[in-house]
Design an enzyme around this catalytic site. Structure first.
Site, PDB file in Angstrom:
ATOM      1  N   GLN A 545       0.633  -1.316   0.012  1.00 14.49           N
ATOM      2  CA  GLN A 545      -0.345   0.012   0.023  1.00 14.49           C
ATOM      3  C   GLN A 545       0.812   1.427  -0.364  1.00 14.49           C
ATOM      4  O   GLN A 545       1.874   1.117   0.347  1.00 14.49           O
ATOM      5  CB  GLN A 545      -0.782  -0.157   1.109  1.00 14.49           C
ATOM      6  CG  GLN A 545      -2.312  -0.961   1.437  1.00 14.49           C
ATOM      7  CD  GLN A 545      -3.441  -0.449   0.105  1.00 14.49           C
ATOM      8  OE1 GLN A 545      -3.420   0.373  -0.530  1.00 14.49           O
ATOM      9  NE2 GLN A 545      -4.377  -1.226  -0.160  1.00 14.49           N
ATOM     10  N   GLU A 595      -1.763 -15.375  -3.599  1.00 14.75           N
ATOM     11  CA  GLU A 595      -1.069 -14.101  -4.306  1.00 14.75           C
ATOM     12  C   GLU A 595      -0.543 -14.453  -6.213  1.00 14.75           C
ATOM     13  O   GLU A 595       0.291 -15.454  -5.789  1.00 14.75           O
ATOM     14  CB  GLU A 595       0.207 -13.342  -4.107  1.00 14.75           C
ATOM     15  CG  GLU A 595       0.823 -12.104  -4.308  1.00 14.75           C
ATOM     16  CD  GLU A 595       0.204 -11.182  -4.685  1.00 14.75           C
ATOM     17  OE1 GLU A 595       0.350 -10.728  -6.498  1.00 14.75           O
ATOM     18  OE2 GLU A 595      -0.709 -10.459  -4.537  1.00 14.75           O
ATOM     19  N   ASP A 718      -8.856  -7.882  -1.689  1.00 15.76           N
ATOM     20  CA  ASP A 718      -8.253  -6.873  -1.616  1.00 15.76           C
ATOM     21  C   ASP A 718      -7.515  -7.450  -3.234  1.00 15.76           C
ATOM     22  O   ASP A 718      -6.213  -6.819  -3.902  1.00 15.76           O
ATOM     23  CB  ASP A 718      -7.158  -6.361  -1.021  1.00 15.76           C
ATOM     24  CG  ASP A 718      -6.358  -4.640  -1.121  1.00 15.76           C
ATOM     25  OD1 ASP A 718      -6.695  -4.314  -1.397  1.00 15.76           O
ATOM     26  OD2 ASP A 718      -5.117  -5.068  -0.497  1.00 15.76           O
ATOM     27  N   CYS A 746     -10.141  -0.437  -4.082  1.00 17.50           N
ATOM     28  CA  CYS A 746      -9.427   0.625  -4.057  1.00 17.50           C
ATOM     29  C   CYS A 746     -10.079   0.996  -5.658  1.00 17.50           C
ATOM     30  O   CYS A 746      -9.768   2.988  -6.587  1.00 17.50           O
ATOM     31  CB  CYS A 746      -8.336   0.725  -4.871  1.00 17.50           C
ATOM     32  SG  CYS A 746      -8.000  -0.104  -6.222  1.00 17.50           S
TER      33      CYS A 746
END
Length: 1088
Positions: A545, A595, A718, A746
């Site tokens: 971030q 990921e 996320d 986001c």
């Protein structure tokens, strides 16, 4: 009373005929499809609304007829009835608006009155004189898919004479050179304002000549200099910087300009930080209002996506009470650091409007013809350290022998500079003096070495390393410099793939020692940062971030909303370097991070070891590829082969096991049984991860041991700006063991699209995808695509939005992070529990050892619990002596178990939504399945339903008795609309049982009543049949074994005047039909 989920109780869109009920249902359906504002006023008030009759009715557009609302419809049913909107515009779907668009083609706001900020060379050197003399023009607003060949064809069709043409796919601008000024004048008169493509209005502008003195740099390129005039297509977001991506990646208004002097009116500060002119409190209010409008689109699109025949979810119906929002937006958390907060900046390399090599940010969008770069010194979100390094690199480029990357021709060497910063652990220093807290800096320079001499490249890298070292040391105080990395990228866009080659360059305090690392002494470059007192290692391309202090607030909020505990299994989807999972690891039993970036996974594992965290496992792979396998792995236990072989040797033993399951486990429907058989028949697919890595993080034995403790399975996602992959959404939605989902976004638009699929009820019959018209999907919005995919979502329990909160990670920009909590409508008995029961039973252990700990209501079943419950005083005789006690329990919002004239049932106050919700949870029942109500006397029915259309004496003949009559509620019903939301009808019972009638009469209200069993399982005629559910009742009233069998009551639909329909035969079909026919009520033969 009984289980009406299988009784065929009608849903709103099913009865669409001439009756009043059907008209009401059709109205509800139409409102669901076309109602643009859920919080509009009542019909008589809508006539005063400024938008009254300013849009065409969607029903009229489809069928050219009046909708069921008639004259009271707030939408127009024809061009004559249509009125102009308050801004003097017309409905864009109307013929009038289409005519206006044709007669006024130049109605698109544009600032392209002069030229384009195109600083890259777009013509050959021999043709550049034409640019300076005004013989070149730029065509703006061309279709992005056009190439140079297509533009040539278009100009030939228009009869335009030209010398040369340049048009790159992915851009809306093209360049045309002419032989004379007369031809230029003719072309401008013919083309300017012309409609082209899909309602695009062509604009002809001047071209800013490339007035660079140093034109010989391109000569340094070898054979790659002269490339084809047909470059490869480029994506819409090509060459946009990360800071621009933080702002949404949308086209930037005003990217067209008059000439070089236009930079006075538009600066990089306006592009990168458009809210910097506002006070920070005003910025937060602006973002909050913007998010509210975006969230309202979730409600509207979910309403449209709800399948026909399925009642609208409760959260959609309640959205009217909160202004159309899907859930309450609880506010926005401000960033602790407002200026200089970014720990990562990606600076583009190019030319300024004055033709000077510049390191900074684009002044607009490349697809709009903007390649001009401006320095970042006026951007308040960039740190002083990052600006200094950009200036050092810019000074180096002034004397570099290598060319700057040309975005039009896809040639050149220098492309981008990325500055990543690591900060100290002192939070006070971060806020008071953010630059002083920067202790580590990593620089990554992106180049394209293709076609260049290796020796020249190596020499240039050494010179660059010396420039950075000298520049950092020359500042006061000296700038930190930890690592220097070269990324070799040959793609068109500056967005490189995760596996793009990286090369570390040594950084030495001695200027003469700077040089390339050799393979023998190379050290993987990385910096470190702190979040929540944990130290994180960050590799060059790993996600982290950009606002560290605000990220602490973000992760803390996500953890609080996730409902974590020692028995929680947390899936961290799109985990990056593991920041979310690791900061929350001390609050859960196990973390599984997913990921796709291999270096980020390596960082995550390193971070776990560095901080002494052992309850985390990180998996490298795309979430859409590995999520399903991981859920199967953690939500099911492997069956031992020897036990399987033993069971296969004895068919009788298997039958015994199945009979035991039927009596002990009453929570699974046929679809789960089918899934169970599939699980036993074939092993799940493995995930594509390194086996040694898997064993290193968590062995299979340890995982299986800890699985017994995971009563709560939660996911925190996320995702990147595009949102979750459809496959991931499907996996999350269909795995019912996943009870709670925290979505961190986001890009709120992506959240809306993903939430539509996650929260829209499934259709009874899943629609198969039709791939014949896939081309039309390209024109759909993300929400439209989500509505389309929701139709093919497998039958599964949806999530519902519970609450949302914004966290401002990007001050001075229009964007922030949005956190939304999604929960299952109810917790059902999942496949994992079924598999556990089967495993225990197949191992032939005693029935008394059976313990199912993973049920949503923490059900624990054993042989002695009935005696223990009776000892605790739960069981009472069903006599009138205990009626007063039962009434008090109902008024207190409790659930009780009572006998009726057919079956045992669960009862509660129908006006207590908490008690009703508890019944659904106890039964594991879908909220879309309606509940019946019970009243004490026949004359009480009119308080809750419409009865005036029924023949006199009909209800008195049917009731009290084993019959459930389905009636319309009507406007005068005192029932809460949240009971059976979306349904205009209600099932009513008056049982022939004095005990329950006395309770209903004494409560002064109606009782919500349903059978006392787990949903989909046999009904109960003895309290021992539902002994495993006693603990969830305030009292269990024993009326002995009921003699009427398990058929339940007869359900009959009486919503239509003079007609009836048997929805469930039940135990009294013959007597019911006979009574109906005596009162001249005939059977409804329609199939709707």
């Amino acid at each position: 009373m009984d289980d009406l989920e299988s009784s065929g109780l009608p849903n709103p869109p099913e009865n669409v005929s001439e009756s009043g009920s059907a008209e009401t249902n059709q109205s509800e359906k139409r409102k669901r499809e076309s109602d643009p504002e859920p919080d509009q006023a009542a019909p008589q008030q809508k006539q005063q609304h400024q938008l009254w009759k300013t849009s065409l009715c969607s029903y009229f557009r489809r069928s050219d007829g009046l909708c069921s609302h008639g004259d009271s419809c707030r939408y127009a049913h024809g061009e004559a009835e249509l009125k102009p909107r308050p801004d003097n515009t017309w409905d864009p779907t109307s013929e009038r608006a289409k005519k206006i668009q044709k007669t006024e083609p130049d109605n698109v706001k544009s600032e392209a009155e002069g030229g384009v900020m195109m600083t890259d060379a777009f013509v050959a050197a021999a043709e550049e004189e034409s640019c300076s003399s005004g013989l070149s023009k730029c065509l703006v607003n061309l279709p992005m898919k056009w190439s140079s060949d297509k533009l040539r064809s278009f100009l030939n069709e228009q009869g335009i004479l030209f010398k040369s043409v340049k048009k790159k796919q992915g851009m809306v601008v093209g360049f045309v050179t002419f032989e004379s000024a007369a031809l230029v004048k003719t072309a401008v008169e013919e083309l300017d304002g012309k409609s082209v493509g899909n309602n695009r209005t062509l604009k002809v502008t001047d071209v800013i000549p490339r007035s660079f003195e140093n034109k010989n740099k391109m000569a340094l390129l070898p054979q790659t200099t002269q490339q084809s005039e047909k470059p490869a297509p480029v994506s819409d977001s090509s060459n946009m910087t990360e800071l621009n991506n933080d702002q949404g990646g949308n086209p930037i208004d005003g990217s067209l300009a008059l000439d070089g002097s236009v930079s006075k009116g538009r600066s990089v500060r306006d592009v990168v930080t458009p809210l910097a002119h506002m006070a920070y409190a005003d910025q937060l209010e602006h973002k909050k209002n913007s998010l509210m409008q975006t969230l309202k689109r979730l409600t509207r699109n979910a309403r449209k996506a709800c399948p026909n025949g399925i009642s609208l979810p409760e959260w959609i119906l309640k959205s009217r009470e909160i202004g159309g929002l899907p859930c309450k937006l609880e506010g926005i958390l401000e960033s602790p650091l407002v200026d200089g907060y970014r720990n990562k900046c990606e600076f583009s390399v190019g030319y300024s409007l004055q033709g000077r090599p510049t390191v900074g940010f684009l002044l607009g969008n490349f697809r709009d013809g903007v390649t001009a770069i401006e320095e970042p010194v006026d951007c308040p979100n960039v740190s002083r350290v990052a600006c200094k390094y950009a200036a050092i690199f810019q000074e180096f480029l002034q004397h570099s022998a290598m060319p700057i990357w040309n975005r039009l021709n896809n040639t050149g060497f220098w492309r981008q500079l990325t500055v990543r910063e690591g900060r100290t652990q002192n939070k006070a220093a971060d806020v008071d003096n953010p630059d002083a807290s920067i202790s580590e800096v990593m620089l990554m320079v992106q180049v394209c070495t293709k076609g260049f001499d290796d020796g020249l490249v190596k020499s240039e890298f050494e010179r660059m390393a010396q420039a950075f070292t000298m520049g950092a040391a020359g500042e006061c105080p000296p700038l930190p410099l930890t690592a220097l990395v070269i990324q070799d990228h040959t793609g068109i866009s500056n967005v490189a793939s995760p596996d793009a080659p990286l090369q570390s360059v040594s950084i030495s305090k001695k200027e003469s020692d700077s040089g390339l690392q050799t393979s023998s002494d190379v050290v993987e470059p990385r910096i470190h940062d702190y979040i929540s007192n944990l130290r994180f290692s960050i590799s060059p391309t790993a996600f982290f971030q950009v606002n560290t202090l605000a990220a602490e607030k973000l992760y803390s909020l996500a953890g609080d909303w996730a409902g974590l505990g020692p028995d929680t299994l947390l899936f961290d989807v799109c985990c990056g370097t593991g920041t979310i999972g690791l900061t929350l690891a001390h609050r859960v039993g196990m973390v599984v991070g997913i990921e796709m970036n291999a270096s980020a996974i390596t960082d995550a594992q390193r971070n776990a070891e560095m901080n002494g965290i052992v309850n985390c496992r990180f998996v490298c792979g795309k979430a859409e590829d590995v999520m399903g396998s991981l859920l199967k792995e953690y939500l099911s236990l492997p069956q031992k082969q020897d036990e399987t072989d033993t069971l296969q040797r004895s068919e009788d033993e298997m039958k015994s096991v199945e009979e035991t399951i039927d009596s002990a486990d009453c929570a699974l429907g046929p679809e789960v049984i089918s899934c169970l058989e599939h699980e036993n028949g074939c092993s799940p697919n493995g995930i594509s991860v390194d086996e040694s890595q898997t064993q290193k993080n968590c062995t299979s034995q340890n995982r299986n041991t800890k699985m017994q403790q995971f009563k709560n399975v939660v996911a925190i996602v996320d995702p990147p700006r595009v949102g979750l992959h459809p496959t991931v959404i499907k996996v999350l939605r269909t795995h019912s063991g996943l009870s709670r989902l925290v979505y961190i976004s986001c890009n709120p638009e992506s959240l809306v699209a993903n939430a539509i699929e996650l929260c829209t009820p499934s259709a009874d019959k899943t629609e198969k995808g039709n791939h014949k018209n896939n081309r039309g999907w390209r024109n759909m919005s993300s929400a439209g695509l989500a509505r389309h995919r929701a139709k093919s979502m497998p039958n599964s329990e949806p999530f519902k939005p519970v609450k949302a909160m914004a966290v401002d990670l990007f001050p001075h920009t229009s964007h922030c992070e949005l956190v939304m909590l999604l929960e299952r409508v109810y917790f059902i008995f999942t496949v994992v529990q079924k598999l556990r029961v089967v495993n225990i039973l197949q191992s032939r252990r005693g029935f008394g050892e059976l313990c199912v700990k993973r049920m949503a209501w923490n059900l624990e079943k054993c042989d002695g619990n009935g005696v223990e419950a009776a000892r605790m005083g739960l069981v009472r005789p069903a006599t009138e002596d205990y009626a007063e006690e039962a009434i008090e329990a109902l008024k207190a919002g409790k659930v009780i178990a009572v006998p009726t004239d057919t079956l045992y049932g669960f009862a509660c106050d129908a006006c207590s939504m908490e008690a009703v919700k508890q019944i659904y949870e106890i039964k594991g029942r879908k909220y879309t399945s309606p509940l019946a109500i019970c009243v004490g006397d026949v004359q009480d029915i009119q308080r809750f339903a419409v009865t005036h259309h029924l023949p006199h004496g009909l209800l008195d003949s049917l009731l009290p008795g084993p019959v459930t009559v389905v009636l319309r509620r009507g406007e005068s019903s005192v029932l809460e609309k949240s009971l059976n939301p979306g349904l205009d009808s209600i099932g009513v019972r008056v049982p022939d049982c004095s005990f329950i009638r006395a309770i209903a009469h004494g409560s002064g209200s109606a009782l919500a009543l349903t059978s006392a069993n787990l949903s989909g399982q046999p009904s109960s005629v003895d309290i021992k049949d539902f002994e495993n559910l006693w603990e969830h009742c305030a009292y269990v009233y024993n009326g002995g074994v009921l003699p009427s069998g398990r058929a339940g009551s007869t359900v009959v639909d009486l919503t239509k005047i003079g007609k009836y329909k048997i929805l469930r035969p039940g135990s009294a079909k013959g007597e019911t039909v006979e009574i109906l026919e005596k009162h001249a009520v005939v059977e409804d033969s329609s199939t709707s």
